[in-house]
Design a protein around this motif. Sequence first.
Motif, PDB file in Angstrom:
ATOM      1  N   SER A  18       0.802  -1.220   0.000  1.00  0.00           N
ATOM      2  CA  SER A  18       0.000   0.000   0.000  1.00  0.00           C
ATOM      3  C   SER A  18       0.835   1.270   0.000  1.00  0.00           C
ATOM      4  O   SER A  18       0.453   2.264  -0.602  1.00  0.00           O
ATOM      5  CB  SER A  18      -0.964  -0.009   1.181  1.00  0.00           C
ATOM      6  OG  SER A  18      -0.229  -0.170   2.370  1.00  0.00           O
ATOM      7  N   ARG A 576      -6.845  -6.312  -1.405  1.00  0.00           N
ATOM      8  CA  ARG A 576      -6.406  -5.293  -0.445  1.00  0.00           C
ATOM      9  C   ARG A 576      -5.344  -5.814   0.517  1.00  0.00           C
ATOM     10  O   ARG A 576      -4.766  -5.058   1.280  1.00  0.00           O
ATOM     11  CB  ARG A 576      -7.578  -4.833   0.434  1.00  0.00           C
ATOM     12  CG  ARG A 576      -8.816  -4.515  -0.337  1.00  0.00           C
ATOM     13  CD  ARG A 576      -8.947  -3.027  -0.497  1.00  0.00           C
ATOM     14  NE  ARG A 576     -10.087  -2.741  -1.323  1.00  0.00           N
ATOM     15  CZ  ARG A 576     -10.339  -1.547  -1.811  1.00  0.00           C
ATOM     16  NH1 ARG A 576      -9.544  -0.557  -1.529  1.00  0.00           N
ATOM     17  NH2 ARG A 576     -11.386  -1.345  -2.571  1.00  0.00           N
ATOM     18  N   HIS A 687     -14.444  -1.775   4.439  1.00  0.00           N
ATOM     19  CA  HIS A 687     -13.331  -0.993   3.888  1.00  0.00           C
ATOM     20  C   HIS A 687     -13.691  -0.472   2.495  1.00  0.00           C
ATOM     21  O   HIS A 687     -13.532   0.702   2.188  1.00  0.00           O
ATOM     22  CB  HIS A 687     -12.099  -1.905   3.811  1.00  0.00           C
ATOM     23  CG  HIS A 687     -10.870  -1.240   3.282  1.00  0.00           C
ATOM     24  ND1 HIS A 687     -10.047  -0.463   4.062  1.00  0.00           N
ATOM     25  CD2 HIS A 687     -10.314  -1.227   2.041  1.00  0.00           C
ATOM     26  CE1 HIS A 687      -9.042  -0.008   3.331  1.00  0.00           C
ATOM     27  NE2 HIS A 687      -9.178  -0.466   2.099  1.00  0.00           N
ATOM     28  N   GLU A 688     -14.231  -1.364   1.695  1.00  0.00           N
ATOM     29  CA  GLU A 688     -14.600  -0.987   0.340  1.00  0.00           C
ATOM     30  C   GLU A 688     -15.752   0.000   0.321  1.00  0.00           C
ATOM     31  O   GLU A 688     -15.718   0.996  -0.387  1.00  0.00           O
ATOM     32  CB  GLU A 688     -15.055  -2.240  -0.405  1.00  0.00           C
ATOM     33  CG  GLU A 688     -14.134  -2.657  -1.510  1.00  0.00           C
ATOM     34  CD  GLU A 688     -14.525  -4.016  -2.008  1.00  0.00           C
ATOM     35  OE1 GLU A 688     -15.442  -4.093  -2.847  1.00  0.00           O
ATOM     36  OE2 GLU A 688     -13.950  -5.015  -1.499  1.00  0.00           O
ATOM     37  N   GLY A 692     -12.272   2.979   1.033  1.00  0.00           N
ATOM     38  CA  GLY A 692     -10.870   2.773   1.419  1.00  0.00           C
ATOM     39  C   GLY A 692     -10.282   3.858   2.308  1.00  0.00           C
ATOM     40  O   GLY A 692      -9.080   3.883   2.542  1.00  0.00           O
TER      41      GLY A 692
END
Length: 712
Positions: A18, A576, A687-688, A692
């Motif tokens: 990330s 992710r 999260h989605e 995010g």
Amino acid sequence: MNTSNESLRILQQVFGYSSFRPSQQQIIDCLIQGEDALVLMPTGGGKSLCYQIPALIRSGVGIVISPLIALMQDQVEALRQVGVAAGALNSSLSAEEDAHLRQQLRNGELQLLYVAPERLMTPGFQSLLQQIDIALFAIDEAHCVSQWGHDFRPEYIQLSALHEQFPQVPRVALTATADEVTRREIIQRLNLEQAHHFVSGFDRPNIRYRVSDDSSNARQRLLRFIQLDYPEQAGIVYCLSRRKVEETAAWLRDKGVKALPYHAGMSPQDRADNQNRFLREDGIVMVATIAFGMGIDKPDVRFVVHMNLPKSLEAYYQETGRAGRDGEPAEALLFYNLQDVITLRQFVEQSDADELHKRIEMQKLERMLGYCELTSCRRQALLAYFGDELAAPCGNCDICLNPPETWDGTVAAQKALSCVYHTGQRFGVNYLIDVLLGKDNERMRRFGHHQISTFGIGEELDRNQWRSLFRQLIALGYLAVDQEGHGGLRLTESCRPLLRGEQTLKLRQLRKEDTRKPQKKKASFQGAQGELWEALRRKRLELAQEQGVPPYVIFHDATLMAMMEYRPQTLAQMSRISGVGERKLEAYGQDFLDVLADYPLEAVPVTGGVSDTVQETLDLFRLGMSAEDIAKRRGLKTSTILSHLAKGIEQGLVALSEVINIPDELLAQARELMLEDGEDIRLGRVHEALGGVLDYGVLACIRADLVDSVSS
Ligand code: ADP
Ligand code: ZN
């Protein structure tokens, strides 16, 4: 095009990470702009991405000069796994493969080419290079250019010519070894005077350093260490002699540990086989002389044990540095005993080297001993030795975790020294202790030592305590070992003030019991958790074997652990997870989703209680450190620390508001989404749904708070 955005996109899509680690982005930018760089970064710091990403962004192929064929092969394999067109040119290729690779180069089909230095400089290859478009030159293990270092490779000297032949191509030299002298030599020999310097500290915060001075039954304690702290984990055990390597490996195997020997006395084939198994199977313990390790790039070596004292801190740091390249917790354990000190001193004294050399070797040994006998933070001392400064004690070495007690050893030391003196400065430790303890035996009478003043004056200490005292006196330089090799001790000049009572001596209390906190134990997940962990590892091994690559080339342990933690249920959620890029998602995502689906959440409860690693985080948190501070201190990722704090929240030990600081509205939104999931809260989905904006770690804390309030 904004190159920073472009490099971040590649980091995420291709490599599946990330964010950049400190200084990676700057190094990458520098190279993309066509400038030279010198990069000093500790092992495991993430040097490879620094040239891989610019090579993907700039036009042409990135040429990586690397000294070790085995290492090259692994890197190429890892790159192919993420979908990068990479190749390696070295002496292991057949004529056909060699020709094919050269053709690919001419056709511009390669993004990265690894090449051995002696190949690079051949006239044929040089003229090939003149015909193609080159993105950059990366000179890996750049310290090999240093004639004073221990890894000197004469071919590296010729690399200075690259600068003249390809003045427009940026060059980056990378190394993890870099005292001031070596650094200057690299700059000078490779013509890097104009290069930007990127120097990261030497610290390996994820390695826990421990020294055990209680060497009684070291082998038994080695076994306990492996069985209790690192079952089924890969590690290296260094021994001084070939014989001890063979014996220790056989003994460990006998006790059920997957141990293999490695030393220079074995046939090249056997050595290669064992090394291969170490790389390709899970959980092998390599018992080896120091002949093993150079160029071993295995990221998940969890421990390095020294059964004998290394001969210098440089050697020690290099050997222990092979643990934990993946940044996950790892441990370096050293067993240290009196006999080693005596043996190593004799080695030096009896060697054929000239006086100057001997003196240097002896000083290095002194520093090594001093390190063993420390009563303050080991990491601070290690880093100071390499010219780095650590402002505060590290919190992750045996001394910090379990400070030794000290006692005033002045009187006892005087007794010991005077016993050495009155017996004629020629006896070894065991006999001297006999005298101090007043053992009236035949030998004693023969020498008439039952009548001297120091006979029997040391009964306040037992044999082990006297041993510890003698060892410290030798380590501190009050006693010297004879040259003939019988282990006889004599006084040195520095004893005078001590004997005259002008100096006192603070000594370390011998530690009987090993009361340290155990390190985070990865493979010892309990019950259903453990089964899932094993199932994930099995799947990884199966995929690795199908392709003949080491398991960590498929996914690192950290990636598997993240899967356990976040339980992705769809490919989008899987993407992710740190370490899952586009190509691996496509190749393996479904395989691992299937494994996860076999172990539904209800069957694998989040562990109850708080483990030691969580406790450690909670302790630091209470001291007022933020999650970021703790992550830095412990060498873990912030998201991992947040997941520890989440456990604390779940147990009601920490309040959510202490941990996170986000707008109320966002918090409410996250909670609402979680409540929709009922019992089985899926962080990936939340999260989605939030686009995010909230890190997984933060979400885990919010979930923990919900679970806590729902169940109480
Ligand atoms: P070095 O060559 O400095 O010893 P590597 O380049 O092998 O280190 O990197 C060590 C590990 O860290 C590798 O597993 C790599 O994939 C991982 N890594 C590197 N950069 C990042 C990053 N920005 N985020 C997450 N992991 C990273
Ligand atoms: Zn410390």
